[in-house]
Design an enzyme around this catalytic site. Structure first.
Site, mmCIF file in Angstrom:
data_model
loop_
_atom_site.group_PDB
_atom_site.id
_atom_site.type_symbol
_atom_site.label_atom_id
_atom_site.label_comp_id
_atom_site.label_asym_id
_atom_site.label_seq_id
_atom_site.Cartn_x
_atom_site.Cartn_y
_atom_site.Cartn_z
ATOM 1 N NE ARG A 54 -3.229 0.411 2.932
ATOM 2 C CZ ARG A 54 -4.149 -0.497 2.673
ATOM 3 N NH1 ARG A 54 -4.757 -0.492 1.514
ATOM 4 N NH2 ARG A 54 -4.447 -1.409 3.564
ATOM 5 C CE1 TYR A 55 0.453 3.971 4.377
ATOM 6 C CE2 TYR A 55 0.759 1.683 5.029
ATOM 7 C CZ TYR A 55 0.101 2.894 5.165
ATOM 8 O OH TYR A 55 -0.915 3.005 6.084
ATOM 9 N NE ARG B 70 5.378 2.089 6.019
ATOM 10 C CZ ARG B 70 5.053 3.255 5.432
ATOM 11 N NH1 ARG B 70 5.638 3.629 4.317
ATOM 12 N NH2 ARG B 70 4.119 4.011 5.964
ATOM 13 C CG ASP C 39 -5.495 1.072 8.206
ATOM 14 O OD1 ASP C 39 -5.362 1.590 7.070
ATOM 15 O OD2 ASP C 39 -4.732 0.177 8.629
ATOM 16 C CG ASP D 216 -9.315 -1.512 10.889
ATOM 17 O OD1 ASP D 216 -9.106 -0.288 10.776
ATOM 18 O OD2 ASP D 216 -8.402 -2.375 10.843
ATOM 19 C CE LYS E 76 -0.682 0.985 10.276
ATOM 20 N NZ LYS E 76 -0.341 0.324 8.998
ATOM 21 C CB CYS F 15 -3.857 -15.864 15.954
ATOM 22 S SG CYS F 15 -3.548 -14.536 14.779
HETATM 23 C C1 PLP Z 1 0.354 -0.699 8.911
HETATM 24 C C2 PLP Z 1 0.839 -1.128 7.614
HETATM 25 C C3 PLP Z 1 2.190 -0.989 7.270
HETATM 26 C C4 PLP Z 1 3.208 -0.413 8.226
HETATM 27 O O1 PLP Z 1 2.959 0.946 8.448
HETATM 28 P P1 PLP Z 1 3.892 1.785 9.416
HETATM 29 O O2 PLP Z 1 3.189 3.104 9.563
HETATM 30 O O3 PLP Z 1 5.231 1.920 8.733
HETATM 31 O O4 PLP Z 1 4.013 1.048 10.697
HETATM 32 C C5 PLP Z 1 2.571 -1.390 6.020
HETATM 33 N N1 PLP Z 1 1.696 -1.892 5.127
HETATM 34 C C6 PLP Z 1 0.398 -2.013 5.423
HETATM 35 C C7 PLP Z 1 -0.529 -2.551 4.399
HETATM 36 C C8 PLP Z 1 -0.075 -1.652 6.671
HETATM 37 O O5 PLP Z 1 -1.379 -1.787 6.978
#
Ligand code: PLP
Length: 410
Positions: free
Chosen positions: A137-138, A141, A355, A318, A362, A150
Site C-alpha cells: 500500500r505504501y 514497505r 486506517d 476498523d 493509516k 494465531c
Molecule cells: C500498517 C501497515 C504498514 C506499516 O505501516 P507503518 O506506519 O510503517 O508502521 C505497512 N503496510 C500495510 C498494508 C499496513 O497496513
C-alpha cells in the site's frame, strides 16, 4: 478540570480500578490448570494443544457464561474461530461480565449484527495485493502475511475474513511468490511479517523465512507483528531470541490493549526479546469497555514502558463486520490522546490512527494544538489549555546577512 456528570442510571459497568492497582504486575497463575506440571505449562505447544475452542469447555470453565456468549461461541465456527490459550484464559475475571480480557476473546451474539458500513476487508487489503498474502500500500514497505493462524483470536480482528479459516477464505500464501515480488521491487526497503501470527512458526521455519528475506539486498528493515508475547509468552524462549539476533535491524510490534495483559510472565518474555537487542513497539486497538478510558490507557502505556515497550500506534477499531459492540468513538479516542500528551512521558504516547476505510492507509488523528496560524505567527495551546504565541520564522530569508562582507572591510 472535569465537570461532575449528573448521576443518571446507565448501563455502563462500574468505574475501573485506580491507576496504581492497574499498573501492578501479577502472574497470570495456574488457575484451572493447577495440576499441570511446570514443564508442560511452560511449553508453548502444550498451551496451543490445550486451547479453549468449544462451547463445552467454556461452559465448564466459566460458570457465569451469558446467553450472548453462549450463542457467540456456537456461531464462531462459521466466522472467526474461538481459541484461547489456558494462560490467557486465566486473566479473565469470571465474576465480571464486562471483564476487559473476556470481551476481547470470547465471542458474543452481537458479532452477527452488521451495519451497512461494516466490511469483511475494511482496509481494502485484498485489492492492494500484487500477489496473494502481500499487501503493498505504501511506497517503501509491504505487509507480508505468513499464516492464517494465531495463538488466540481477537473478536475484532481486522483480518477475520482469512484468519482461522472459519469463513472458508482458503488462505494459502506462497512464500516463493511473495519473496519474488519483494526481490524484483527495489523500492521495498521494509517488510512487516504478520498474518495470523508469524511467531506461531517453529524456530526453523521462521529462521528460513527471515534468511530468505535478508538475502534480498534492498530489504533494510524487518518487523514482526505479533500478539504471541501476550497470548502465549511461553513461546518467547531464549532459543527463539538467540535465533532472531542475526537478523537485525529487526523490530517487533506487539499487540496489547489493557494493563491486565501485562503480567509478570509477559514482562519476562518481553525482557528476553529486548535483551536480544530487539526494539519493541506496541499497537493497541481502542475498544469499548476494554480501554476506552484515560486512566486505563495511561496505566497501560506506562506499564508498557516498564516492560521496555514503546507505545507505537493506537488504532481506531476498523469497520470489521460485527464489531459495533467493541468499537469506541473517535471522540473518545481524541479525549484519551488529550489526556496522555503532556500528562505523561512522551515515549509513552502512541500515535492515534484511523486506517482509512476501503484502503487509504493509516491516517493520524490528533487533538488540536494549533489554534490558528498565519504567515506571521502560530497560536498554540499546551496540555493544560494555556495559550501561547510563536512568531513565525521566515523560510525565504537569505542564509547570510548581506552586510557581513562590508563589516569586514571597515
Ligand atoms: C500498517 C501497515 C504498514 C506499516 O505501516 P507503518 O506506519 O510503517 O508502521 C505497512 N503496510 C500495510 C498494508 C499496513 O497496513
Amino acid at each position: 478540570m472535569f465537570n461532575a456528570e449528573p448521576a443518571v442510571a446507565s448501563e455502563e459497568p462500574p468505574a475501573s480500578e485506580p491507576l496504581a492497582a492497574l499498573k501492578h504486575f501479577r502472574p497470570a497463575g495456574r488457575g484451572f490448570w493447577a495440576d499441570v506440571p511446570d514443564p508442560l505449562w511452560n511449553d508453548w505447544r502444550w498451551q496451543l494443544r490445550h486451547r479453549i475452542t468449544t462451547l463445552e469447555q467454556l461452559e465448564r470453565l466459566l460458570p457465569t457464561l451469558t446467553p450472548e456468549e453462549r450463542a457467540g461461541a456456537i456461531l464462531a465456527n462459521q466466522k472467526l474461530a474461538m481459541a484461547i490459550t489456558p494462560y490467557f484464559f486465566n486473566l479473565i475475571d469470571p465474576g465480571d461480565e464486562f471483564c476487559p480480557i473476556r470481551r476481547q476473546v470470547i465471542p458474543r451474539l452481537e458479532e452477527t449484527d452488521t451495519a451497512p458500513w461494516e466490511m469483511t476487508d475494511p482496509c481494502g487489503e485484498d485489492s492492494h495485493a500484487p500477489v496473494p498474502g502481500l499487501v503493498h500500500r505504501y511506497p517503501d514497505r509491504v505487509l507480508f502475511l505468513v499464516t492464517d493462524r494465531c495463538a488466540a483470536y481477537c473478536r475484532y480482528c481486522t483480518r477475520s475474513r482469512l484468519v482461522s479459516n472459519a469463513a472458508g477464505y482458503d488462505f494459502h500464501p506462497e512464500f516463493d511468490r511473495q519473496l519474488d515480488y519483494i526481490a524484483r521491487t527495489p523500492a521495498i526497503r521494509d517488510v512487516l511479517l504478520s498474518g495470523g501470527d508469524p511467531l506461531l512458526f517453529n524456530d526453523e521455519k521462521l529462521e528460513d523465512l527471515l534468511s530468505r528475506l535478508r538475502a534480498i539486498p534492498h530489504v533494510e528493515f524487518v518487523r514482526l507483528g505479533t500478539r504471541i508475547p501476550i497470548f502465549l509468552p511461553q513461546r518467547i524462549t531464549s532459543e527463539l531470541c538467540q535465533m532472531l539476533r542475526p537478523f537485525h535491524p529487526l523490530f517487533v510490534s506487539i499487540h496489547s490493549n489493557h494493563p491486565r495483559e501485562l503480567t509478570t510472565e509477559v514482562r519476562e518474555a518481553l525482557g528476553r526479546l529486548a535483551d536480544a537487542g530487539i526494539p519493541l513497539g506496541n499497537q493497541s486497538v481502542l475498544l469499548r469497555h476494554v480501554n476506552d478510558d484515560v486512566q486505563v490507557m495511561k496505566a497501560h502505556v506506562q506499564k508498557l514502558l516498564l516492560c521496555r515497550v514503546r507505545p507505537y500506534y493506537l488504532y481506531q477499531c476498523d469497520l470489521i463486520a460485527g464489531s459495533a459492540h467493541l468499537r469506541a468513538s473517535v471522540r473518545k479516542g481524541l479525549e484519551i490522546m488529550d489526556g496522555l500528551r503532556g500528562h505523561t512521558t512522551g515515549y509513552a504516547v502512541p500515535t492515534y490512527v484511523i486506517d482509512a476505510p476501503g484502503g487509504g492507509g493509516k491516517v493520524p488523528v490528533s487533538p488540536e494544538y494549533v489554534l490558528s496560524r498565519n504567515k506571521d505567527r502560530v497560536v498554540i495551546r499546551n496540555y493544560e489549555g494555556k495559550i501561547f504565541e510563536y512568531p513565525e520564522a521566515m523560510d525565504g530569508r537569505p542564509l547570510f546577512r548581506a552586510s557581513v562582507g562590508s563589516l569586514n572591510e571597515t
